[in-house]
Design a protein around this motif. Structure first.
Motif, PDB file in Angstrom:
ATOM      1  N   ARG A  45       0.868  -1.177   0.000  1.00 45.47           N
ATOM      2  CA  ARG A  45       0.000   0.000   0.000  1.00 45.47           C
ATOM      3  C   ARG A  45       0.906   1.229   0.000  1.00 45.47           C
ATOM      4  O   ARG A  45       1.796   1.347   0.847  1.00 45.47           O
ATOM      5  N   VAL A  46       0.696   2.133  -0.939  1.00 46.91           N
ATOM      6  CA  VAL A  46       1.563   3.291  -1.094  1.00 46.91           C
ATOM      7  C   VAL A  46       0.728   4.570  -1.009  1.00 46.91           C
ATOM      8  O   VAL A  46      -0.345   4.656  -1.608  1.00 46.91           O
ATOM      9  N   THR A  47       1.223   5.545  -0.258  1.00 44.14           N
ATOM     10  CA  THR A  47       0.614   6.872  -0.200  1.00 44.14           C
ATOM     11  C   THR A  47       1.607   7.885  -0.740  1.00 44.14           C
ATOM     12  O   THR A  47       2.775   7.894  -0.330  1.00 44.14           O
ATOM     13  N   LEU A  67       4.563   7.360 -10.026  1.00 42.52           N
ATOM     14  CA  LEU A  67       3.585   6.344 -10.422  1.00 42.52           C
ATOM     15  C   LEU A  67       4.155   5.404 -11.487  1.00 42.52           C
ATOM     16  O   LEU A  67       3.910   4.193 -11.449  1.00 42.52           O
ATOM     17  N   LEU A  70       6.464   3.046  -9.681  1.00 43.33           N
ATOM     18  CA  LEU A  70       5.692   2.078  -8.897  1.00 43.33           C
ATOM     19  C   LEU A  70       5.064   1.022  -9.800  1.00 43.33           C
ATOM     20  O   LEU A  70       4.996  -0.158  -9.437  1.00 43.33           O
ATOM     21  N   VAL A  75       3.418  -2.409  -8.311  1.00 41.23           N
ATOM     22  CA  VAL A  75       2.418  -1.910  -7.366  1.00 41.23           C
ATOM     23  C   VAL A  75       1.167  -1.530  -8.153  1.00 41.23           C
ATOM     24  O   VAL A  75       1.215  -0.694  -9.051  1.00 41.23           O
ATOM     25  N   HIS A  79      -3.746   0.078  -5.107  1.00 41.74           N
ATOM     26  CA  HIS A  79      -3.006   0.070  -3.848  1.00 41.74           C
ATOM     27  C   HIS A  79      -2.334   1.414  -3.571  1.00 41.74           C
ATOM     28  O   HIS A  79      -1.581   1.534  -2.604  1.00 41.74           O
ATOM     29  N   ILE A  80      -2.610   2.394  -4.427  1.00 50.13           N
ATOM     30  CA  ILE A  80      -1.948   3.699  -4.322  1.00 50.13           C
ATOM     31  C   ILE A  80      -2.984   4.768  -3.997  1.00 50.13           C
ATOM     32  O   ILE A  80      -4.035   4.846  -4.632  1.00 50.13           O
ATOM     33  N   TYR A 109      -6.445   7.126 -10.322  1.00 49.79           N
ATOM     34  CA  TYR A 109      -5.994   6.893  -8.949  1.00 49.79           C
ATOM     35  C   TYR A 109      -6.931   7.535  -7.934  1.00 49.79           C
ATOM     36  O   TYR A 109      -7.593   8.537  -8.219  1.00 49.79           O
ATOM     37  N   THR A 142       0.432   3.109   6.109  1.00 48.66           N
ATOM     38  CA  THR A 142       0.725   2.686   4.749  1.00 48.66           C
ATOM     39  C   THR A 142       2.044   1.932   4.765  1.00 48.66           C
ATOM     40  O   THR A 142       2.823   2.039   5.722  1.00 48.66           O
TER      41      THR A 142
END
Length: 421
Positions: A45-47, A67, A70, A75, A79-80, A109, A142
């Protein structure tokens, strides 16, 4: 607003402009020995915290680069989460999101606005040097926290960028209030352009580390908002690298003190008085400012949003407009303290006790006048008023020479009085 042909003939002009590199390095430079591919894994999980509409940051490019990397790391888009680091400013509009990030990113997103006033959306990470650290839950809970930012002169941080997008932009009201209170702002190390010994910058760096910020991509911008340099890597390393490069671009020597100055402000900073007034305070409160005490400051800014629409902007206007005078406001706020947002009134009042500010072309002149400043419709009227005020202040004859400093991009230029000889 940049033409000088209407200047009174007795004004002698010094123009302070950035010294941009001859060949901008537009390819992202990775600082340190770790790239994003070393951190990101499938299933994470990415923020990503990105700057709001008040920052002229090329986030479509910066967020887009993160992005893309990722995606190469496996990823998945779902999950972003992208979080707009609004601080205490108003939420972003759909149009602003598209302008910031582009349609392709917005349509693909999840994008959330930070809310500094929502206790349920914050995580308490304790204190650092007595300052509470509350950060948006999406940043803390995250697997990988990333951020964008722009490295430019900043009234409190010395230079913005690094971990500031997360620690302040995604911070809770208590964090923003403490870092923008009189104790912090009156500290001698909390200065425009200062990094070493700056307690605000020290808190931002320590707060970013505690929040788990691992990787940032930051830019230095030119006068027209185009990136001159982009760097990525750990927050402190990127910040140190870009600050070193920024000093050579933004800090400009001026040979003599001046009677009048014009502080130009562009783009998103000209949208409201809260933001636009930064140009005047940057010029007046910088170390070794060329302004003589009492010098008027011309501030061309349309401010279509008036004082501003966010919680912080409303507090700024309420505090400043209800004060009997700038000096009375300073005395009062030093006794009582003030909430986040009102710090801009506190800083601006420090300038107003020494320098009249003339806002040129404001759509809301009543807002300007309520905040103890002059409002004029155009630059010709501004020049005429500044001339009268300066001659009265410095007891100069009608045709005596006046030194005038023109700073077309005052938020990206730090004029330093550096006499020659």
């Amino acid at each position: 607003m940049n033409a000088l042909e209407e200047l009174p003939p007795s004004w002698r002009v010094t123009r302070a402009v950035n010294r941009e590199p001859e060949a901008p390095h537009l390819a992202t430079q990775v600082i340190g020995d770790q790239c994003l591919a070393d951190l990101a894994r499938p299933g994470m999980r990415v923020t990503i915290a990105f700057t709001d509409a008040t920052r002229a940051c090329p986030d479509e490019r910066l967020v887009g680069s993160l992005l893309s990397e990722l995606d190469r790391c496996g990823v998945a888009p779902d999950h972003i989460t992208l979080i707009c680091a609004t601080g205490l400013h108003r939420p972003s509009t759909p149009a602003e999101r598209i302008a910031k990030l582009g349609t392709a990113i917005v349509s693909r997103y999840r994008i959330i606005d930070h809310n500094a006033l929502d206790p349920g959306g914050l995580v308490d990470l304790g204190t650092i040097d007595g300052i509470p650290l509350l950060i948006n839950r999406l940043c803390v809970e995250t697997d990988l926290l990333l951020a964008t930012g722009v490295v430019e002169p900043h009234q409190y941080a010395g230079y913005s960028g690094g971990a500031k997008t997360v620690v302040i932009g995604c911070g809770g009201e208590a964090t923003i209030s403490a870092t923008h209170g009189s104790a912090m702002l009156d500290h001698p190390g909390t200065r425009l352009g200062a990094i070493d010994g700056n307690p605000f910058q020290a808190f931002v760096r320590a707060g970013g580390e505690r929040a788990g910020l691992r990787y940032v991509v930051n830019a230095i911008l030119g006068d027209t908002g185009e990136p001159l340099l982009i760097a990525a890597g750990p927050p402190a390393l990127v910040h140190d690298y870009l600050v070193g490069r920024a000093r050579a671009i933004y800090e400009v020597p001026v040979a003599q003190p001046v009677h009048i100055a014009r502080a130009g402000v562009d783009g998103p900073k000209a949208v409201n008085l809260y933001q636009a007034s930064r140009a005047a305070t940057y010029l007046a409160l910088a170390e070794r400012t060329p302004l003589l005490p009492g010098a008027p400051i011309l501030l061309p800014a349309p401010i279509p949003e008036g004082a501003g629409e966010g919680a912080g902007e409303r507090r700024f206007f309420d505090v400043l407009s209800n004060a009997a005078s700038p000096q009375q406001l300073l005395d009062h706020l030093r006794r009582t303290g003030f909430p986040a947002g009102a710090q801009r009134a506190y800083i601006l009042a420090q300038v107003l006790v020494h320098h009249p500010i003339i806002v040129v072309g404001a759509h809301h002149p009543d807002v300007v006048r309520a905040c103890h400043m002059h409002a004029v419709p155009d630059m010709a009227a501004g020049f005429a008023l500044a001339d009268r005020l300066a001659r009265a202040t410095f007891n100069l004859a009608p045709n005596a020479p006046l030194e005038f400093l023109d700073v077309p991009h005052a938020l990206l230029t730090l004029p330093r009085l550096t006499p020659t000889g």
